[in-house]
Design an enzyme around this catalytic site. Structure first.
Site, short mmCIF file in Angstrom:
data_model
loop_
_atom_site.label_atom_id
_atom_site.label_comp_id
_atom_site.label_asym_id
_atom_site.label_seq_id
_atom_site.Cartn_x
_atom_site.Cartn_y
_atom_site.Cartn_z
NE ARG A 26 7.66 -2.35 6.13
CZ ARG A 26 6.34 -2.28 6.21
NH1 ARG A 26 5.66 -1.66 5.28
NH2 ARG A 26 5.70 -2.85 7.21
NE ARG A 38 -4.93 -1.24 9.81
CZ ARG A 38 -3.88 -0.77 9.14
NH1 ARG A 38 -3.94 0.40 8.54
NH2 ARG A 38 -2.78 -1.47 9.09
NE ARG A 49 6.14 -0.10 9.93
CZ ARG A 49 5.04 -0.10 9.16
NH1 ARG A 49 5.07 0.49 7.98
NH2 ARG A 49 3.94 -0.68 9.56
CE LYS A 63 -2.16 -1.16 3.83
NZ LYS A 63 -1.47 -2.43 4.12
NE ARG A 122 1.92 -4.69 11.17
CZ ARG A 122 2.93 -4.41 10.36
NH1 ARG A 122 4.16 -4.79 10.69
NH2 ARG A 122 2.75 -3.77 9.24
P1 AP5 Z 1 4.74 -1.62 1.75
O1 AP5 Z 1 4.38 -0.81 0.55
O2 AP5 Z 1 5.50 -0.96 2.83
O3 AP5 Z 1 3.44 -2.37 2.32
P2 AP5 Z 1 2.19 -1.82 3.14
O4 AP5 Z 1 0.97 -2.49 2.58
O5 AP5 Z 1 2.18 -0.32 3.16
O6 AP5 Z 1 2.53 -2.44 4.55
P3 AP5 Z 1 2.41 -1.85 6.02
O7 AP5 Z 1 3.06 -2.87 6.88
O8 AP5 Z 1 2.92 -0.44 6.12
O9 AP5 Z 1 0.87 -1.84 6.19
P4 AP5 Z 1 0.08 -1.87 7.49
O10 AP5 Z 1 -1.31 -1.74 6.97
O11 AP5 Z 1 0.33 -3.01 8.39
O12 AP5 Z 1 0.67 -0.65 8.31
P5 AP5 Z 1 0.21 0.86 8.52
O13 AP5 Z 1 1.42 1.67 8.41
O14 AP5 Z 1 -0.99 1.22 7.73
O15 AP5 Z 1 5.55 -2.91 1.23
C1 AP5 Z 1 6.06 -3.87 2.14
C2 AP5 Z 1 7.43 -4.37 1.64
O16 AP5 Z 1 7.27 -5.08 0.40
C3 AP5 Z 1 8.43 -3.25 1.36
O17 AP5 Z 1 9.70 -3.69 1.71
C4 AP5 Z 1 8.34 -3.05 -0.17
O18 AP5 Z 1 9.57 -2.58 -0.68
C5 AP5 Z 1 8.01 -4.46 -0.66
N1 AP5 Z 1 7.12 -4.47 -1.83
C6 AP5 Z 1 6.07 -3.65 -2.10
N2 AP5 Z 1 5.48 -3.99 -3.25
C7 AP5 Z 1 6.15 -5.08 -3.73
C8 AP5 Z 1 6.00 -5.92 -4.88
N3 AP5 Z 1 5.03 -5.74 -5.77
N4 AP5 Z 1 6.87 -6.95 -5.05
C9 AP5 Z 1 7.86 -7.18 -4.13
N5 AP5 Z 1 8.06 -6.42 -3.02
C10 AP5 Z 1 7.21 -5.38 -2.82
O19 AP5 Z 1 -0.29 0.79 10.06
C11 AP5 Z 1 0.61 0.58 11.12
C12 AP5 Z 1 -0.16 0.50 12.43
O20 AP5 Z 1 -0.86 1.76 12.67
C13 AP5 Z 1 -1.26 -0.55 12.51
O21 AP5 Z 1 -0.76 -1.84 12.86
C14 AP5 Z 1 -2.18 0.03 13.58
O22 AP5 Z 1 -1.65 -0.18 14.87
C15 AP5 Z 1 -2.12 1.53 13.29
N6 AP5 Z 1 -3.19 1.95 12.36
C16 AP5 Z 1 -3.01 2.48 11.12
N7 AP5 Z 1 -4.19 2.76 10.54
C17 AP5 Z 1 -5.15 2.41 11.45
C18 AP5 Z 1 -6.57 2.45 11.43
N8 AP5 Z 1 -7.27 2.91 10.35
N9 AP5 Z 1 -7.23 1.98 12.51
C19 AP5 Z 1 -6.56 1.54 13.60
N10 AP5 Z 1 -5.21 1.47 13.70
C20 AP5 Z 1 -4.51 1.91 12.61
#
Ligand code: AP5
Length: 207
Positions: A123, A84, A155, A13, A166
């Protein structure tokens, strides 16, 4: 255009968000980024993130509401990681209605559990916001950011035991959103197992 990007942790994402906002000239709203900033001064948020649990809906919804009231979102926005839960989605619908706005598409980037674990555990991120993967998207010099040459770090919530929690939280609390958006006709399925550029092509073609 106003879009939502959803998918399990590690689906790509954040990676695709950067490309989408650049291509469409819209604002990137990542609740994950907002909470990573907030955790520096808020111990409760810090503990929730480190354990892989969701921040309570009330806090998320208030934060999103304040952000969506700002003027810059009028040029279009991409919601990354919000909503979410079904409750967050219902609250978002109310917010958008009151601001006379609507969502044009919900892109759901789908990857399997094993791929998500592989991607997250490899990552590495930089404080400038750049993100890499030790195998799939490596920096030019190991452990250093291509852009600013700073040290890359893992991270806190990317440690393997937290990643599994997660993914569990995602299955229970976020997956039901797929049906929610399917019923609105806005959901677009994107195969997240393709390469970074192929995934972006598919999103562009569907937008
Ligand atoms: P990356 O693009 O970083 O993936 P991502 O989907 O953004 O993963 P996240 O772990 O950031 O998502 P998340 O939803 O758990 O965390 P968030 O920050 O929203 O890619 C991942 C890796 O793969 C990278 O190394 C990249 O280089 C590689 N990659 C990407 N595309 C690729 C491809 N096509 N092929 C190969 N490799 C690839 O949330 C964090 C925390 O915040 C949550 O756990 C929660 O505690 C809180 N939070 C956030 N939003 C909310 C909400 N709405 N409600 C409640 N709590 C929330």
């Amino acid at each position: 255009m106003n879009y939502i990007l959803m998918g399990p942790p590690g689906a790509g994402k954040g990676t695709q968000s950067k490309k989408i906002v650049e291509k469409f000239g819209i604002v990137h709203l990542s609740t994950g980024d907002m909470f990573r900033e907030a955790k520096k001064s808020d111990e409760v948020i810090s503990k929730l993130l480190a354990s892989g649990q969701l921040v309570p809906d009330e806090i998320v919804v208030n934060m999103a509401k304040k952000r969506l009231e700002k003027d810059d979102v009028k040029k279009g926005f991409l919601l990354d990681g919000f909503p979410r839960t079904v409750n967050q989605a219902q609250e978002l619908d109310k917010m958008l209605k009151s601001e006379n706005m609507k969502i044009d598409a919900v892109f759901f980037i789908d990857v399997c559990f094993e791929e998500a674990v592989k991607r997250i555990s490899g990552r590495r991120v930089c404080s400038c916001g750049a993100s890499y993967h030790v195998d799939f998207i490596p920096p030019k010099v190991e452990g250093k950011c291509d852009g600013c040459n700073c040290e890359l770090i893992q991270r806190n919530d990317d440690k393997e035991n937290v990643v599994r929690d997660r993914l569990d939280v995602y299955e229970k609390q976020t997956r039901p959103l797929i049906d929610y958006y399917k019923s609105t006709g806005l959901l677009v399925n994107i195969d997240g197992l393709k390469s970074e550029s192929e995934v972006f092509e598919d999103i562009k073609n569907a937008s």
